[in-house]
Design a protein around this motif. Structure first.
Motif, PDB file in Angstrom:
ATOM      1  N   MET A   1       0.712  -1.226  -0.161  1.00  0.00           N
ATOM      2  CA  MET A   1       0.075   0.200   0.015  1.00  0.00           C
ATOM      3  C   MET A   1       0.937   1.159  -0.094  1.00  0.00           C
ATOM      4  SD  MET A   1      -2.865   1.275   2.676  1.00  0.00           S
ATOM      5  CE  MET A   1      -4.226   0.403   2.031  1.00  0.00           C
ATOM      6  N   ALA A   2       0.560   2.174  -0.731  1.00  0.00           N
ATOM      7  CA  ALA A   2       1.186   3.303  -0.918  1.00  0.00           C
ATOM      8  C   ALA A   2       1.015   4.164   0.193  1.00  0.00           C
ATOM      9  CB  ALA A   2       1.138   4.065  -2.321  1.00  0.00           C
ATOM     10  N   HIS A   3       2.102   5.074   0.625  1.00  0.00           N
ATOM     11  CA  HIS A   3       1.816   5.953   1.692  1.00  0.00           C
ATOM     12  C   HIS A   3       2.738   7.358   1.497  1.00  0.00           C
ATOM     13  CE1 HIS A   3       5.261   3.601   2.852  1.00  0.00           C
ATOM     14  NE2 HIS A   3       5.693   4.516   3.477  1.00  0.00           N
ATOM     15  N   ARG A   4       1.980   8.524   1.976  1.00  0.00           N
ATOM     16  CA  ARG A   4       2.922   9.891   1.951  1.00  0.00           C
ATOM     17  C   ARG A   4       4.032  10.044   2.819  1.00  0.00           C
ATOM     18  NH1 ARG A   4       2.297  13.864  -1.160  1.00  0.00           N
ATOM     19  NH2 ARG A   4       0.226  12.925  -2.184  1.00  0.00           N
ATOM     20  N   LEU A   5       5.097  10.492   2.209  1.00  0.00           N
ATOM     21  CA  LEU A   5       6.306  10.533   3.189  1.00  0.00           C
ATOM     22  C   LEU A   5       6.240  12.115   3.540  1.00  0.00           C
ATOM     23  CD1 LEU A   5       6.900   7.922   1.594  1.00  0.00           C
ATOM     24  CD2 LEU A   5       9.345   8.758   1.552  1.00  0.00           C
ATOM     25  N   ARG A   6       7.180  12.210   4.354  1.00  0.00           N
ATOM     26  CA  ARG A   6       7.290  13.668   4.971  1.00  0.00           C
ATOM     27  C   ARG A   6       7.965  14.655   3.897  1.00  0.00           C
ATOM     28  NH1 ARG A   6      10.604  12.470   8.885  1.00  0.00           N
ATOM     29  NH2 ARG A   6      12.477  13.346   8.263  1.00  0.00           N
ATOM     30  N   PRO A   7       7.525  15.822   3.695  1.00  0.00           N
ATOM     31  CA  PRO A   7       7.901  16.628   2.683  1.00  0.00           C
ATOM     32  C   PRO A   7       9.247  17.358   3.356  1.00  0.00           C
ATOM     33  CG  PRO A   7       5.927  17.948   3.494  1.00  0.00           C
ATOM     34  CD  PRO A   7       6.356  16.125   4.309  1.00  0.00           C
ATOM     35  N   VAL A   8      10.545  16.811   2.800  1.00  0.00           N
ATOM     36  CA  VAL A   8      11.708  17.550   3.239  1.00  0.00           C
ATOM     37  C   VAL A   8      12.267  18.309   1.872  1.00  0.00           C
ATOM     38  CG1 VAL A   8      12.019  15.950   5.014  1.00  0.00           C
ATOM     39  CG2 VAL A   8      12.780  15.323   2.626  1.00  0.00           C
ATOM     40  N   GLY A   9      13.205  19.272   2.202  1.00  0.00           N
ATOM     41  CA  GLY A   9      13.765  19.896   1.018  1.00  0.00           C
ATOM     42  C   GLY A   9      15.208  19.499   0.651  1.00  0.00           C
ATOM     43  N   THR A  10      15.710  20.658  -0.117  1.00  0.00           N
ATOM     44  CA  THR A  10      17.096  20.190  -0.663  1.00  0.00           C
ATOM     45  C   THR A  10      18.167  20.219   0.527  1.00  0.00           C
ATOM     46  OG1 THR A  10      17.173  22.652  -0.862  1.00  0.00           O
ATOM     47  CG2 THR A  10      16.490  21.500  -2.683  1.00  0.00           C
ATOM     48  N   GLY A  11      17.825  20.677   1.775  1.00  0.00           N
ATOM     49  CA  GLY A  11      19.082  20.430   2.627  1.00  0.00           C
ATOM     50  C   GLY A  11      19.047  19.415   3.371  1.00  0.00           C
ATOM     51  N   PHE A  12      18.033  18.421   3.092  1.00  0.00           N
ATOM     52  CA  PHE A  12      17.895  17.006   3.772  1.00  0.00           C
ATOM     53  C   PHE A  12      19.063  16.090   3.474  1.00  0.00           C
ATOM     54  CE2 PHE A  12      15.837  12.666   4.196  1.00  0.00           C
ATOM     55  CZ  PHE A  12      15.686  12.708   5.518  1.00  0.00           C
ATOM     56  N   GLU A  82      24.802  21.136 -13.188  1.00  0.00           N
ATOM     57  CA  GLU A  82      25.525  20.503 -11.900  1.00  0.00           C
ATOM     58  C   GLU A  82      24.667  19.584 -10.941  1.00  0.00           C
ATOM     59  OE1 GLU A  82      25.093  24.909  -9.938  1.00  0.00           O
ATOM     60  OE2 GLU A  82      26.381  24.531 -11.698  1.00  0.00           O
ATOM     61  N   LEU A  83      23.082  19.922 -10.943  1.00  0.00           N
ATOM     62  CA  LEU A  83      22.481  19.453  -9.645  1.00  0.00           C
ATOM     63  C   LEU A  83      21.274  18.702 -10.253  1.00  0.00           C
ATOM     64  CD1 LEU A  83      22.458  19.038  -6.714  1.00  0.00           C
ATOM     65  CD2 LEU A  83      21.504  21.429  -6.626  1.00  0.00           C
ATOM     66  N   TYR A  84      20.933  17.651  -9.826  1.00  0.00           N
ATOM     67  CA  TYR A  84      19.433  17.483 -10.152  1.00  0.00           C
ATOM     68  C   TYR A  84      19.188  16.559  -8.786  1.00  0.00           C
ATOM     69  CZ  TYR A  84      15.535  14.926 -12.455  1.00  0.00           C
ATOM     70  OH  TYR A  84      14.313  14.268 -12.624  1.00  0.00           O
ATOM     71  N   THR A  85      17.961  16.912  -8.133  1.00  0.00           N
ATOM     72  CA  THR A  85      17.611  16.498  -6.622  1.00  0.00           C
ATOM     73  C   THR A  85      16.063  16.352  -7.003  1.00  0.00           C
ATOM     74  OG1 THR A  85      19.243  17.852  -5.719  1.00  0.00           O
ATOM     75  CG2 THR A  85      17.531  16.846  -4.522  1.00  0.00           C
ATOM     76  N   GLU A 101      16.710  12.055  -3.277  1.00  0.00           N
ATOM     77  CA  GLU A 101      18.148  11.550  -3.825  1.00  0.00           C
ATOM     78  C   GLU A 101      18.786  12.597  -4.592  1.00  0.00           C
ATOM     79  OE1 GLU A 101      16.931   8.291  -6.530  1.00  0.00           O
ATOM     80  OE2 GLU A 101      16.363   7.301  -4.711  1.00  0.00           O
ATOM     81  N   GLU A 102      20.121  12.943  -4.634  1.00  0.00           N
ATOM     82  CA  GLU A 102      20.748  14.266  -4.957  1.00  0.00           C
ATOM     83  C   GLU A 102      21.730  13.650  -5.969  1.00  0.00           C
ATOM     84  OE1 GLU A 102      22.140  17.947  -2.595  1.00  0.00           O
ATOM     85  OE2 GLU A 102      23.608  16.411  -2.863  1.00  0.00           O
ATOM     86  N   TRP A 103      21.628  14.417  -7.317  1.00  0.00           N
ATOM     87  CA  TRP A 103      23.044  13.886  -8.030  1.00  0.00           C
ATOM     88  C   TRP A 103      23.647  15.258  -8.249  1.00  0.00           C
ATOM     89  CZ3 TRP A 103      23.300   9.180 -10.777  1.00  0.00           C
ATOM     90  CH2 TRP A 103      22.525   8.457 -10.552  1.00  0.00           C
ATOM     91  N   ARG A 104      25.097  15.113  -8.018  1.00  0.00           N
ATOM     92  CA  ARG A 104      25.739  16.297  -8.190  1.00  0.00           C
ATOM     93  C   ARG A 104      26.998  16.080  -9.222  1.00  0.00           C
ATOM     94  NH1 ARG A 104      25.515  20.838  -5.049  1.00  0.00           N
ATOM     95  NH2 ARG A 104      24.155  20.572  -3.250  1.00  0.00           N
ATOM     96  N   LEU A 105      27.205  16.869 -10.369  1.00  0.00           N
ATOM     97  CA  LEU A 105      27.836  16.615 -11.289  1.00  0.00           C
ATOM     98  C   LEU A 105      28.892  17.679 -11.672  1.00  0.00           C
ATOM     99  CD1 LEU A 105      25.092  16.174 -14.099  1.00  0.00           C
ATOM    100  CD2 LEU A 105      26.097  14.528 -12.652  1.00  0.00           C
ATOM    101  N   THR A 106      30.307  17.471 -11.447  1.00  0.00           N
ATOM    102  CA  THR A 106      31.256  18.382 -11.444  1.00  0.00           C
ATOM    103  C   THR A 106      32.465  18.011 -12.735  1.00  0.00           C
ATOM    104  OG1 THR A 106      32.574  17.237  -9.966  1.00  0.00           O
ATOM    105  CG2 THR A 106      31.202  18.962  -9.227  1.00  0.00           C
TER     106      THR A 106
END
Length: 156
Positions: A1-12, A82-85, A101-106
């Protein structure tokens, strides 16, 4: 069963109770890698073996994995090249409470250093499972990035 997660931001990704960070250098340019991550969602199934389908939605993505895991996600940051989150908003994965999930490209020489961070929170069993799964997830990341590099190199 699907459930809603806590809405966190880019600092997580910096504060999450569980952080799995993997990095690898590849020969493809950051621009091409960013486009593959952010713009060619159906292509994910070609290079990330765990992904069976990925498609864009209004402001986000819908992703399905082998084994039946499903995710409705919101893109939090897409700053080329550079960034995809993205944040998981709804999933059927038991025990998950927050997930980014955060992808950093340098630039790295003539290619790209790809760093991927799984930032997770959940029940104690969920956190333990992900901690124990670190080697396998790292192997999957390495394989996926190798396939992505090969795919982008032969396509370009």
């Amino acid at each position: 069963m699907a459930h809603r997660l806590r809405p966190v931001g880019t600092g997580f990704p910096e504060t999450a109770p569980v952080r799995l960070v993997f990095a690898r250098e590849i020969s493809t340019s950051p621009d091409l890698v960013f486009r593959a991550l952010a713009e060619d969602l159906p292509g994910w199934a070609e290079w990330f073996s765990a992904v069976t389908s990925a498609r864009p939605t209004e402001g986000g993505r819908e992703v399905r994995l082998r084994g039946g895991a499903r995710f409705a996600e919101t893109v939090l940051a897409a700053r080329a090249p550079e960034l995809y989150t993205y944040r998981v908003d709804v999933t059927n994965v038991p025990g998950a409470r927050a997930w980014v999930e955060e992808w950093r490209l340098t630039p790295a020489g003539a290619g790209t250093r790809v760093r991927m961070t799984f930032a997770l929170d959940g029940t104690a069993p969920f956190r333990l499972l992900w901690t124990l799964a670190r080697p396998g997830v790292g192997h999957a990341f390495h394989d996926a990035i190798t396939k992505l590099d090969r795919r982008l190199t032969t396509a370009g």
